[in-house]
Design a protein around this motif. Structure first.
Motif, short mmCIF file in Angstrom:
data_model
loop_
_atom_site.label_atom_id
_atom_site.label_comp_id
_atom_site.label_asym_id
_atom_site.label_seq_id
_atom_site.Cartn_x
_atom_site.Cartn_y
_atom_site.Cartn_z
N THR A 8 0.84 -1.20 0.00
CA THR A 8 0.00 0.00 0.00
C THR A 8 0.87 1.25 0.00
O THR A 8 1.26 1.73 1.07
N THR A 11 -2.63 5.35 1.19
CA THR A 11 -3.95 4.97 1.70
C THR A 11 -4.99 5.89 1.08
O THR A 11 -4.81 7.11 1.07
N GLY A 55 -2.41 0.41 -4.09
CA GLY A 55 -1.91 -0.90 -3.72
C GLY A 55 -1.75 -1.80 -4.92
O GLY A 55 -2.30 -1.53 -5.99
#
Length: 126
Positions: A8, A11, A55
């Motif tokens: 990731t 976010t 991601g």
């Protein structure tokens, strides 16, 4: 090579929508699969720093000459920028001749539903 875990880089913001992209590549030969594996680390590093990347993960089945990718992006434009730049751009052009088959799928999910499910990705790719 085992499945690379979901990484990731960024976010998603609260309430954001994620643009999911899945791919399945099959090389013509084992030599083509080896070339794919050799170029994977550079592209993987690029993903980990790519603007707009939420991601990514990769499944490699080199003896079957098959590779699967699953990624999430803030927008289709972020994915397009990634695909055309850094190590990915020249790698895609170089490996194109090695490909027997390539399949792609994209869809959206709420950002808080990441990472996307491999089962869903495989269903959309087959």
């Amino acid at each position: 090579m085992p499945t690379l875990p979901w990484t990731t880089p960024t976010t998603p913001p609260q309430g954001a929508e994620a643009h999911v992209f899945a791919s399945r590549f099959e090389t013509r030969t084992l030599w083509g699969a080896f070339k794919f594996l050799l170029r994977t680390p550079g592209v993987w590093r690029q993903v980990s720093r790519a603007p707009g990347a939420y991601g990514a993960t990769l499944k490699a089945e080199p003896l079957k000459r098959t590779f699967w990718t699953l990624s999430a992006w803030e927008s289709p434009a972020a994915l397009k920028t990634f695909a055309r730049s850094g190590p990915h751009g020249p790698t895609a052009r170089i490996l194109a001749a090695e490909m027997k088959d390539a399949t792609f799928a994209s869809w959206t999910v709420p950002g808080d539903r990441l990472p996307p499910d491999w089962t869903e990705a495989v269903r959309r790719l087959t």
